[in-house]
Write an enzyme that holds these catalytic residues in place. Structure first.
Site, short mmCIF file in Angstrom:
data_model
loop_
_atom_site.label_atom_id
_atom_site.label_comp_id
_atom_site.label_asym_id
_atom_site.label_seq_id
_atom_site.Cartn_x
_atom_site.Cartn_y
_atom_site.Cartn_z
N CYS A 176 42.37 71.05 -49.22
CA CYS A 176 43.89 71.43 -49.57
C CYS A 176 43.71 72.64 -48.91
CB CYS A 176 43.72 71.59 -51.02
SG CYS A 176 44.50 72.83 -51.95
N ILE A 241 30.17 87.75 -51.84
CA ILE A 241 30.50 87.12 -50.47
C ILE A 241 31.49 87.68 -49.67
CG2 ILE A 241 30.12 85.27 -47.95
CD1 ILE A 241 28.21 85.05 -50.68
N TYR A 475 33.53 71.34 -58.41
CA TYR A 475 34.99 70.48 -59.25
C TYR A 475 34.15 71.01 -60.60
CZ TYR A 475 37.02 67.75 -55.95
OH TYR A 475 37.41 66.68 -54.90
P1 FDA Z 1 37.62 81.03 -56.93
O1 FDA Z 1 38.72 82.08 -56.12
O2 FDA Z 1 38.51 80.41 -57.91
O3 FDA Z 1 36.16 80.77 -56.77
C1 FDA Z 1 35.43 79.83 -57.22
C2 FDA Z 1 34.04 80.47 -57.72
O4 FDA Z 1 33.38 81.09 -56.78
C3 FDA Z 1 34.41 81.04 -59.00
O5 FDA Z 1 32.88 80.63 -59.85
C4 FDA Z 1 33.81 82.39 -58.18
O6 FDA Z 1 33.56 83.43 -59.40
C5 FDA Z 1 33.13 82.37 -57.33
N1 FDA Z 1 33.93 83.29 -56.12
C6 FDA Z 1 34.82 83.48 -55.97
N2 FDA Z 1 34.56 84.20 -54.45
C7 FDA Z 1 33.73 84.46 -54.77
C8 FDA Z 1 33.14 84.98 -53.27
N3 FDA Z 1 33.97 86.46 -52.21
N4 FDA Z 1 31.72 85.93 -54.02
C9 FDA Z 1 30.90 84.97 -54.51
N5 FDA Z 1 31.24 84.67 -55.72
C10 FDA Z 1 32.68 84.45 -55.57
N6 FDA Z 1 37.07 71.05 -52.56
C11 FDA Z 1 37.06 70.33 -51.31
O7 FDA Z 1 35.17 70.56 -51.32
N7 FDA Z 1 37.49 70.00 -51.39
C12 FDA Z 1 38.90 69.64 -51.35
O8 FDA Z 1 39.19 68.86 -50.42
C13 FDA Z 1 39.44 70.56 -51.92
N8 FDA Z 1 40.56 70.83 -52.34
C14 FDA Z 1 40.60 70.76 -53.74
C15 FDA Z 1 42.15 70.47 -54.36
C16 FDA Z 1 42.48 71.82 -55.27
C17 FDA Z 1 44.62 71.67 -55.54
C18 FDA Z 1 41.81 72.30 -56.07
C19 FDA Z 1 41.99 73.14 -57.29
C20 FDA Z 1 41.02 72.27 -55.00
C21 FDA Z 1 40.14 71.86 -54.36
N9 FDA Z 1 38.65 71.82 -53.96
C22 FDA Z 1 38.25 70.79 -52.73
C23 FDA Z 1 37.97 72.75 -55.06
C24 FDA Z 1 37.63 73.88 -54.37
O9 FDA Z 1 36.19 73.98 -53.59
C25 FDA Z 1 37.23 75.00 -55.28
O10 FDA Z 1 38.01 74.69 -56.78
C26 FDA Z 1 35.92 76.36 -55.10
O11 FDA Z 1 35.78 76.60 -55.36
C27 FDA Z 1 37.64 76.78 -54.80
O12 FDA Z 1 37.55 78.28 -53.93
P2 FDA Z 1 38.34 79.56 -54.27
O13 FDA Z 1 38.02 80.73 -53.84
O14 FDA Z 1 39.84 78.96 -54.19
O15 FDA Z 1 37.88 79.73 -55.57
#
Ligand code: FDA
Length: 537
Positions: A176, A241, A475
């Site tokens: 994604c 991070i 997840y």
């Molecule tokens: P977000 O910002 O919501 O953070 C997720 C978690 O990490 C939270 O606990 C947050 O506090 C923490 N966090 C965020 N930034 C941080 C930082 N800089 N330092 C420390 N902690 C931090 N997974 C996968 O492996 N393969 C895939 O293909 C997909 N596809 C997918 C599609 C869709 C539509 C969704 C909603 C989700 C996925 N995922 C996925 C899951 C995805 O990898 C997972 O939700 C990640 O944690 C999202 O990272 P974000 O930074 O977007 O999330």
């Protein structure tokens, strides 16, 4: 879970739990004054600091990257304020000030957390958000096969910026494009290249992190224990991070993608049964997953199950067709199902866009549909017998728009040991099975869809991995358990910890105690700090 050392540890740790310092009512003025005093450079607060009462854009900033609409419902707790740092020293100042003023905070990069942990705190209010969406620089160094990527960048941006420099370099991570690299890489990061090159975490060679004291540490400064923990131990437990240094991998100039549908009337059960044996064992250049949905059948008024095989082969269509004719003729793949293209053009296609879509879509940060959702996951280590599939469909079809996604493992995933990094779901996993309930009418039909996906997960128990029933930390699933307000305990967290990390959970708790004993970085499923020294063997 189960080795003699872990059992000894369990006995000892059974009674341990850890209290965090309680949070206080956040005072925005005190916080911004503290930020100013602790940041290297001035902070333009009018564009980086948002409170519900003083900024009309508070709600749009809160909603901006939040992916699961369930966590934006009015009933969900809202942050007292949001800070969007523009540079590393702003993040350092935010950690120092949140700690000093005892303000509980959440960290957000791409906002795709399934349970909204990056922007909602269910267990501790009030709270604030440190939102890193503006830290998104990407520096690609083709000569050294590396790139530094800031955490607010999306996967789509990373793929696109690499392709601007080279059509034959890539990075193995999620499917994604709008997922943020901040959260994604902390939890693993599977995608269409993991059978060939492993997960995103297997291709990270350095990182920069702000620790609980507000210091910036790179790999050398943080040491190998913490560097191990942040590659798969899940976000929000060890520090913030700032950026990752990733290793780029090779892809050929021509890849072949394909999509092929089979309904129950087109022998879907037989083919799906065979897929379970073929997809995890076939040539590592081939990745093909299955999306399973409930759809209208060709008979009016009837519903059926549709299985959609979506794949990418690192090579030409002719070679792919030869391979399929040999290993999986039942799928009936033909040249007209295939599209030869470049790696970067295949990225939107694999995510579900038509093949006319330009790769520029990858740098639009909000390309996924936002819906209300509840997801659950299993890792499958045994083939589900063909005879069991019809009973599975009986429960599956009880939701209005049921979705299940099967992602094959094998290949490189079998060759990396379970303890190399915190992500343990490696050798012997045939495929990952994700169950997705999605709906559009908010709270109205929420209960119905949530109870369906839970019922379906329960029904799948006999086919799933066991002892533990494995789950994927990326997840997030709060049904597996939650920390309590102001307290993390080993007993409580072991209900999800061993599912996400198997025995690596013990090492994660030791590392957590070493780097964040006062539990500054905490959330509903953060790693508890337990006072045991890490083995430096
Ligand atoms: P977000 O910002 O919501 O953070 C997720 C978690 O990490 C939270 O606990 C947050 O506090 C923490 N966090 C965020 N930034 C941080 C930082 N800089 N330092 C420390 N902690 C931090 N997974 C996968 O492996 N393969 C895939 O293909 C997909 N596809 C997918 C599609 C869709 C539509 C969704 C909603 C989700 C996925 N995922 C996925 C899951 C995805 O990898 C997972 O939700 C990640 O944690 C999202 O990272 P974000 O930074 O977007 O999330």
């Amino acid at each position: 879970m189960g080795s003699p050392s872990s059992l000894l540890f369990l006995t000892f740790a059974f009674v341990l739990s850890s209290l965090s310092s309680t949070s206080s009512i956040p005072n925005p003025e005190l916080f911004t004054q503290c930020l100013e005093a602790n940041s290297e450079n001035p902070i333009p607060f009018s564009t980086t600091f948002f409170t519900p009462n003083h900024n009309a854009s508070f709600t749009s900033v809160l909603d901006s990257t939040a992916q699961n609409l369930r966590y934006l419902l009015p009933s969900m707790p809202k942050p007292a304020f949001i800070f969007t740092p523009l540079e590393d020293s702003h993040v350092q100042a935010a950690v120092i000030c949140a700690n000093k003023l005892k303000i509980h905070f959440r960290v957000r990069s791409g906002g795709h957390d399934y349970e909204g942990l990056s922007f909602v705190s269910l267990i501790e209010q009030p709270f604030m958000i440190i939102d890193l969406a503006k830290l998104r620089a990407i520096q690609v160094d083709i000569a050294h096969n590396t790139a530094w990527i800031e955490v607010g960048a999306t996967l789509g941006e990373v793929y696109y910026r690499i392709s601007e420099k080279s059509p034959v370099h890539a990075f193995p991570a999620g499917v994604c494009p709008s997922v943020g690299v901040g959260g994604h890489i902390t939890g693993g990061g599977y995608g269409s290249l993991h059978r060939k090159y492993g997960l995103a975490i297997d291709n990270v060679i350095d990182a920069r992190i702000v620790d609980a004291n507000g210091n910036i540490l790179d790999r050398k400064a943080m040491g190998e224990d913490l560097f191990w923990a942040i590659r798969g131990g899940g976000g929000g437990s060890f520090g913030i991070i700032l950026s990752w240094k990733i290793k780029l991998v090779q892809v050929p100039p021509v890849v072949t993608v394909f999509t092929i549908n089979k309904t129950l009337e087109q022998n879907a059960n037989k083919i799906l049964h065979k897929w379970q044996q073929v997809a995890p064992n076939i040539d590592e250049d081939l990745f093909f997953m299955v999306e399973i949905r409930g759809v209208n059948s060709s008979t009016p008024g009837k519903r059926t199950v549709q299985t959609t095989y979506i794949g990418r082969y690192l090579g030409t269509a002719n070679r792919l067709l030869q391979l399929m004719a040999e290993k999986f003729p039942e799928l009936g793949l033909t040249k007209k199902d295939c599209w030869e293209t470049s790696w970067i053009k295949s990225v939107p296609y694999i995510y579900g866009f038509p093949n006319t879509t330009s790769p520029e879509i990858l740098i639009q940060r909000t390309i996924s549909d936002k819906v209300y959702m509840k997801n659950k996951v299993d890792y499958m280590r045994q083939v589900i017998p063909e005879i069991a599939l019809n009973s599975i469909w009986n429960i599956f079809m009880q939701d209005d728009e049921p979705v299940m996604v099967w992602v094959p493992y094998g290949g490189m995933m079998n060759r990396i040991s379970e303890s190399a990094l915190p992500y343990p779901h490696r050798k012997g996993v045939l495929f990952k099975s994700q169950y997705i309930a999605r709906w559009n009418d908010g709270e109205k039909s929420m209960e119905k869809h949530m109870s369906w996906v839970r019922r379906f997960y329960n029904f799948m128990t006999p086919y799933a991995s066991r002892f533990p029933r494995e789950a994927y930390v990326n997840y997030r699933d709060l049904d597996l358990g939650m920390n309590q307000f102001n307290q993390t305990s080993f007993l409580r967290s072991s209900t999800w910890g061993f599912k996400y990390f198997k025995d690596n959970f013990i090492r994660l708790m030791k590392v957590k105690y070493e780097v964040d004993p006062s539990n500054l970085f905490r959330h509903e499923q953060s790693i508890p700090p337990l006072p045991l020294k890490s083995n430096k063997d």
